[in-house]
Design an enzyme around this catalytic site. Sequence first.
Site, PDB file in Angstrom:
ATOM      1  N   MET A   1       0.832  -1.201   0.000  1.00 32.84           N
ATOM      2  CA  MET A   1       0.000   0.000   0.000  1.00 32.84           C
ATOM      3  C   MET A   1       0.871   1.258   0.000  1.00 32.84           C
ATOM      4  SD  MET A   1      -3.240  -0.294  -0.359  1.00 32.84           S
ATOM      5  CE  MET A   1      -4.111   1.122   0.356  1.00 32.84           C
TER       6      MET A   1
ATOM      7  N   CYS B   1     -33.809   9.495 -20.825  1.00 31.38           N
ATOM      8  CA  CYS B   1     -33.446   8.216 -20.220  1.00 31.38           C
ATOM      9  C   CYS B   1     -34.455   7.140 -20.614  1.00 31.38           C
ATOM     10  CB  CYS B   1     -33.399   8.374 -18.698  1.00 31.38           C
ATOM     11  SG  CYS B   1     -33.323   6.794 -17.831  1.00 31.38           S
TER      12      CYS B   1
ATOM     13  N   CYS C   1     -36.554   5.860 -17.440  1.00 31.82           N
ATOM     14  CA  CYS C   1     -37.500   6.690 -16.687  1.00 31.82           C
ATOM     15  C   CYS C   1     -38.943   6.365 -17.105  1.00 31.82           C
ATOM     16  CB  CYS C   1     -37.212   8.175 -16.933  1.00 31.82           C
ATOM     17  SG  CYS C   1     -35.892   8.840 -15.879  1.00 31.82           S
TER      18      CYS C   1
ATOM     19  N   ALA D   1     -35.506   1.506 -26.696  1.00 34.38           N
ATOM     20  CA  ALA D   1     -34.874   1.275 -27.994  1.00 34.38           C
ATOM     21  C   ALA D   1     -35.791   0.502 -28.943  1.00 34.38           C
ATOM     22  CB  ALA D   1     -33.565   0.509 -27.797  1.00 34.38           C
TER      23      ALA D   1
ATOM     24  N   HIS E   1     -34.765   9.084 -11.293  1.00 31.31           N
ATOM     25  CA  HIS E   1     -33.537   8.950 -12.081  1.00 31.31           C
ATOM     26  C   HIS E   1     -32.290   9.245 -11.242  1.00 31.31           C
ATOM     27  CE1 HIS E   1     -31.294   9.052 -15.910  1.00 31.31           C
ATOM     28  NE2 HIS E   1     -30.682  10.139 -15.472  1.00 31.31           N
TER      29      HIS E   1
ATOM     30  N   ASN F   1     -24.616  -3.474 -11.951  1.00 29.80           N
ATOM     31  CA  ASN F   1     -23.369  -2.758 -12.248  1.00 29.80           C
ATOM     32  C   ASN F   1     -23.623  -1.305 -11.925  1.00 29.80           C
ATOM     33  OD1 ASN F   1     -22.052  -5.027 -13.321  1.00 29.80           O
ATOM     34  ND2 ASN F   1     -23.037  -4.720 -15.306  1.00 29.80           N
TER      35      ASN F   1
ATOM     36  N   CYS G   1     -21.606   0.574 -16.490  1.00 26.70           N
ATOM     37  CA  CYS G   1     -23.017   0.923 -16.438  1.00 26.70           C
ATOM     38  C   CYS G   1     -23.226   2.138 -17.332  1.00 26.70           C
ATOM     39  CB  CYS G   1     -23.408   1.225 -14.997  1.00 26.70           C
ATOM     40  SG  CYS G   1     -25.113   1.694 -14.850  1.00 26.70           S
ATOM     41  N   SER G   2     -24.120   2.007 -18.313  1.00 26.85           N
ATOM     42  CA  SER G   2     -24.230   3.073 -19.310  1.00 26.85           C
ATOM     43  C   SER G   2     -25.362   4.046 -19.003  1.00 26.85           C
ATOM     44  CB  SER G   2     -24.413   2.459 -20.701  1.00 26.85           C
ATOM     45  OG  SER G   2     -25.401   1.457 -20.686  1.00 26.85           O
TER      46      SER G   2
ATOM     47  N   HIS H   1     -29.564   5.861 -14.119  1.00 25.20           N
ATOM     48  CA  HIS H   1     -30.866   5.517 -13.520  1.00 25.20           C
ATOM     49  C   HIS H   1     -30.696   4.227 -12.707  1.00 25.20           C
ATOM     50  CE1 HIS H   1     -35.370   5.963 -13.727  1.00 25.20           C
ATOM     51  NE2 HIS H   1     -35.190   4.850 -13.039  1.00 25.20           N
TER      52      HIS H   1
ATOM     53  N   HIS I   1     -30.752   0.816 -11.518  1.00 24.05           N
ATOM     54  CA  HIS I   1     -31.323  -0.417 -12.064  1.00 24.05           C
ATOM     55  C   HIS I   1     -30.341  -1.569 -11.921  1.00 24.05           C
ATOM     56  CE1 HIS I   1     -28.723   0.751 -15.422  1.00 24.05           C
ATOM     57  NE2 HIS I   1     -28.862  -0.470 -15.915  1.00 24.05           N
TER      58      HIS I   1
ATOM     59  N   GLN J   1     -29.891  -6.017 -13.177  1.00 24.15           N
ATOM     60  CA  GLN J   1     -30.248  -6.956 -14.236  1.00 24.15           C
ATOM     61  C   GLN J   1     -30.448  -8.346 -13.648  1.00 24.15           C
ATOM     62  OE1 GLN J   1     -28.171  -6.661 -18.028  1.00 24.15           O
ATOM     63  NE2 GLN J   1     -26.873  -5.044 -17.210  1.00 24.15           N
TER      64      GLN J   1
ATOM     65  N   GLU K   1     -19.120 -22.874  -6.860  1.00 21.76           N
ATOM     66  CA  GLU K   1     -19.694 -22.734  -5.512  1.00 21.76           C
ATOM     67  C   GLU K   1     -20.617 -23.899  -5.172  1.00 21.76           C
ATOM     68  OE1 GLU K   1     -21.289 -18.936  -4.421  1.00 21.76           O
ATOM     69  OE2 GLU K   1     -19.445 -17.864  -4.887  1.00 21.76           O
TER      70      GLU K   1
ATOM     71  N   PHE L   1      -0.582  -9.909 -13.862  1.00 25.25           N
ATOM     72  CA  PHE L   1      -0.423 -11.069 -12.990  1.00 25.25           C
ATOM     73  C   PHE L   1      -1.780 -11.644 -12.592  1.00 25.25           C
ATOM     74  CE2 PHE L   1       0.296 -13.476  -9.094  1.00 25.25           C
ATOM     75  CZ  PHE L   1       1.330 -14.303  -9.512  1.00 25.25           C
ATOM     76  N   GLU L   2      -2.733 -10.756 -12.369  1.00 26.80           N
ATOM     77  CA  GLU L   2      -4.064 -11.193 -11.947  1.00 26.80           C
ATOM     78  C   GLU L   2      -4.735 -12.038 -13.033  1.00 26.80           C
ATOM     79  OE1 GLU L   2      -2.737  -8.276 -11.547  1.00 26.80           O
ATOM     80  OE2 GLU L   2      -3.033  -7.647  -9.473  1.00 26.80           O
TER      81      GLU L   2
ATOM     82  N   GLN M   1      -4.421 -10.448  -6.991  1.00 21.30           N
ATOM     83  CA  GLN M   1      -3.479  -9.930  -5.993  1.00 21.30           C
ATOM     84  C   GLN M   1      -4.097  -8.701  -5.356  1.00 21.30           C
ATOM     85  OE1 GLN M   1      -1.718  -6.859  -6.319  1.00 21.30           O
ATOM     86  NE2 GLN M   1      -0.385  -7.106  -4.555  1.00 21.30           N
TER      87      GLN M   1
HETATM   88  O1  LIG Z   1     -26.026  -4.838 -20.174  1.00 22.66           O
HETATM   89  P1  LIG Z   1     -25.223  -3.571 -20.000  1.00 22.66           P
HETATM   90  O2  LIG Z   1     -25.475  -2.911 -18.672  1.00 22.66           O
HETATM   91  O3  LIG Z   1     -25.373  -2.625 -21.153  1.00 22.66           O
HETATM   92  O4  LIG Z   1     -23.709  -4.065 -20.034  1.00 22.66           O
HETATM   93  C1  LIG Z   1     -22.870  -4.208 -18.922  1.00 22.66           C
HETATM   94  O5  LIG Z   1     -23.188  -5.388 -18.163  1.00 22.66           O
HETATM   95  C2  LIG Z   1     -23.030  -6.636 -18.827  1.00 22.66           C
HETATM   96  C3  LIG Z   1     -23.288  -7.751 -17.836  1.00 22.66           C
HETATM   97  O6  LIG Z   1     -22.403  -7.725 -16.734  1.00 22.66           O
HETATM   98  C4  LIG Z   1     -21.626  -6.761 -19.445  1.00 22.66           C
HETATM   99  O7  LIG Z   1     -21.576  -7.911 -20.252  1.00 22.66           O
HETATM  100  C5  LIG Z   1     -21.266  -5.535 -20.296  1.00 22.66           C
HETATM  101  O8  LIG Z   1     -19.921  -5.641 -20.718  1.00 22.66           O
HETATM  102  C6  LIG Z   1     -21.455  -4.273 -19.455  1.00 22.66           C
HETATM  103  O9  LIG Z   1     -21.141  -3.133 -20.225  1.00 22.66           O
HETATM  104  O1  LIG Z   2       3.251  -3.192 -10.771  1.00 22.42           O
HETATM  105  P1  LIG Z   2       2.502  -2.088 -11.444  1.00 22.42           P
HETATM  106  O2  LIG Z   2       2.743  -2.027 -12.929  1.00 22.42           O
HETATM  107  O3  LIG Z   2       2.653  -0.771 -10.768  1.00 22.42           O
HETATM  108  O4  LIG Z   2       0.961  -2.495 -11.243  1.00 22.42           O
HETATM  109  C1  LIG Z   2       0.116  -3.058 -12.197  1.00 22.42           C
HETATM  110  O5  LIG Z   2       0.399  -4.439 -12.429  1.00 22.42           O
HETATM  111  C2  LIG Z   2       0.217  -5.318 -11.306  1.00 22.42           C
HETATM  112  C3  LIG Z   2       0.455  -6.747 -11.756  1.00 22.42           C
HETATM  113  O6  LIG Z   2      -0.426  -7.136 -12.779  1.00 22.42           O
HETATM  114  C4  LIG Z   2      -1.181  -5.154 -10.694  1.00 22.42           C
HETATM  115  O7  LIG Z   2      -1.243  -5.884  -9.486  1.00 22.42           O
HETATM  116  C5  LIG Z   2      -1.523  -3.696 -10.419  1.00 22.42           C
HETATM  117  O8  LIG Z   2      -2.861  -3.589  -9.982  1.00 22.42           O
HETATM  118  C6  LIG Z   2      -1.307  -2.866 -11.694  1.00 22.42           C
HETATM  119  O9  LIG Z   2      -1.594  -1.501 -11.445  1.00 22.42           O
END
Ligand SMILES: O=P(O)(O)O[C@H]1O[C@H](CO)[C@@H](O)[C@H](O)[C@H]1O
Ligand SMILES: O=P(O)(O)O[C@H]1O[C@H](CO)[C@@H](O)[C@H](O)[C@H]1O
Lengths: 338, 338
Positions: free
Chosen positions: B28, B51, B54, B60, B113, B153, B160-161, B164, B166, B168, B182, B316-317, B323
């Site tokens: 940190m 929106c 709303c 759409a 909204h 989201n 989240c686009s 409002h 909401h 899903q 799980e 790495f993640e 991490q």
């Molecule tokens: O359906 P939305 O809100 O437009 O889309 C959002 O949520 C979805 C579900 O997690 C994702 O797949 C999309 O990448 C994200 O932009």
């Molecule tokens: O080590 P950096 O480049 O500062 O950090 C970046 O890469 C790391 C390894 O993928 C991640 O854990 C960090 O969240 C990311 O910001």
Amino acid sequence: MTLDLSETSHRRFNPLTGEWVLISPHRMKRPWQGKRESTPATGLPAHDPDCYLCAGNLRANGAKNPDYRHTFVFDNDFAALSADAPGERVEDGLIRAEGESGVCRVLCFSPRHDLTLAMMEISDIERVVDAWVEETINLGGRPDIGAVQIFENRGEIMGCSNPHPHGQIWATKNLPNEMEKETHRQAQYLLDHGRPLLLDYLAQELRLGERIVSENAHFVTLAPFWAIWPFETMILPRRRIGGFDEFSPEEKTALAAALSDLTRRYDRLFDVSFPYSMGFHQKPTDGAVHAEWQMHAHFYPPLLRSATVKKFMVGFEMLGSPQRDLTPEQAAARLREV
Amino acid sequence: MTLDLSETSHRRFNPLTGEWVLISPHRMKRPWQGKRESTPATGLPAHDPDCYLCAGNLRANGAKNPDYRHTFVFDNDFAALSADAPGERVEDGLIRAEGESGVCRVLCFSPRHDLTLAMMEISDIERVVDAWVEETINLGGRPDIGAVQIFENRGEIMGCSNPHPHGQIWATKNLPNEMEKETHRQAQYLLDHGRPLLLDYLAQELRLGERIVSENAHFVTLAPFWAIWPFETMILPRRRIGGFDEFSPEEKTALAAALSDLTRRYDRLFDVSFPYSMGFHQKPTDGAVHAEWQMHAHFYPPLLRSATVKKFMVGFEMLGSPQRDLTPEQAAARLREV
Ligand SMILES: O=P(O)(O)O[C@H]1O[C@H](CO)[C@@H](O)[C@H](O)[C@H]1O
Ligand SMILES: O=P(O)(O)O[C@H]1O[C@H](CO)[C@@H](O)[C@H](O)[C@H]1O
């Protein structure tokens, strides 16, 4: 009704991890009203006096970088792993932890602050491959290191805090999750079929052709059938290579050429210096033979529709399964054409 | 040397997924020179004529939203799943796919909204819980639906686009990856110990105390020992509840109160409308009893240090293991205090 993989929602199986991805090809028609990313800065200087990766400059720990001409490797000043973490375990009911020791290294690809892999000469990328070989041998040879994870986070959007071309190497005692899954699945496949999984897969893809992006004498770039990210690709060797320690000189040149080719294609796709996380999976360095292991690169780029609209791996992706819109076949065709 | 979980790099085991997280508490201290996020817009109107969520506005697909007063649920106009996708399989060597049918629903939490869960009255959040119960029963009751994934989201940074309020609901025939893991792990635990995993875990955390964020008569909010995201939390019921279809009236009110409490704490943490993806895992709706299943909420918020600096799950993640820097104990203490 028959299943049309370019039209109907379906899921695909990833034999390397045992997990599924949900594909919704019809969803590319959805309008995007959400977040737009800023594009990377252009016109960077060849040397930035404030950059802690440029030659001759000072780093956070007070050390002065050498006047390097090609690549430069050093221990991360803010390493996520400590070499001396005790291996001890904590176990109490559902609470389970253990010390994880390791080494975090930073690898500058070039003294030039303003380059990327896509802009470097193949002969200079070869020096980067040399460094990966050397780090794999040195770190992997240590008794306290079981896996050498090489990666690059490219672009601000991928958490990269410095545009100077560089990658990282995190070497750990234990196998990280993804390595664990891939080791297990490749070993099982070898047991069942007598051949390495990724060699069989490559042969199948070369026969089918539709997911191939490009090829050279030693490596093939393709969009895997089970790709998660819109323009996700893999680079696969043609013969069985477990890790960087097994590379021939020609293979080093060929990998450099494959990396150059792919990163240039990416840059042309949306006419922007393309962000991604990439890295290599290679055999564990625990001393065992690992005949099942076939080394490979994964490229995970976040962009979806343009230089400013990325794919969000959020709600359903985090809680359920990854989901994608564009099919890997469409992505491969676009990367082939640029 | 003994392992100090607040000082040394270590890994922790997630018994719900069987995966590990790498923890680097000392990290940190690392200065952040990378990307900063913009903060969410404030001063939104109570009703936005542009929106599509709303009341009274056009969507759409040309449909007009009703003049709803509390919640409003409809089929997503750009659904990732088609109800009529054929179940057929494609299997050819390492290429394996199958049709995935399902339903995508959108749930407006309020006609206002400009609200978020953190700003809504508990009695209004109760209406949202009612809608989750109803959707779980309706969708889960269909023979072609095996899992009902409820999620939200929240914030532009989480894809989240539309601000409002909401969420899903994506209901699928097959179990998504995370549900599969799980289910498997909870079933194995029940077999081995004769008690549900998450009830044993809750009892242990209530005894230890250090990861508890808040509690009410029916639910407990805590930072799980194996949390990945800096301020990741779970909401756990005190008695065994498999899914939303098993809620008592008091439990609905108590869950609404727990959601209100947690989202308010999040907003106070960095003094910003806090982004996250959240969702509920509940028992599969395949008709089986699932005595192993304990429903729960996961909150995955991206912010790390401030309203503008998030945690990047990248190199790495993606290639190794997740991490984190801040420990879950530190995160819980901060969320308890705000
Ligand atoms: O359906 P939305 O809100 O437009 O889309 C959002 O949520 C979805 C579900 O997690 C994702 O797949 C999309 O990448 C994200 O932009
Ligand atoms: O080590 P950096 O480049 O500062 O950090 C970046 O890469 C790391 C390894 O993928 C991640 O854990 C960090 O969240 C990311 O910001």
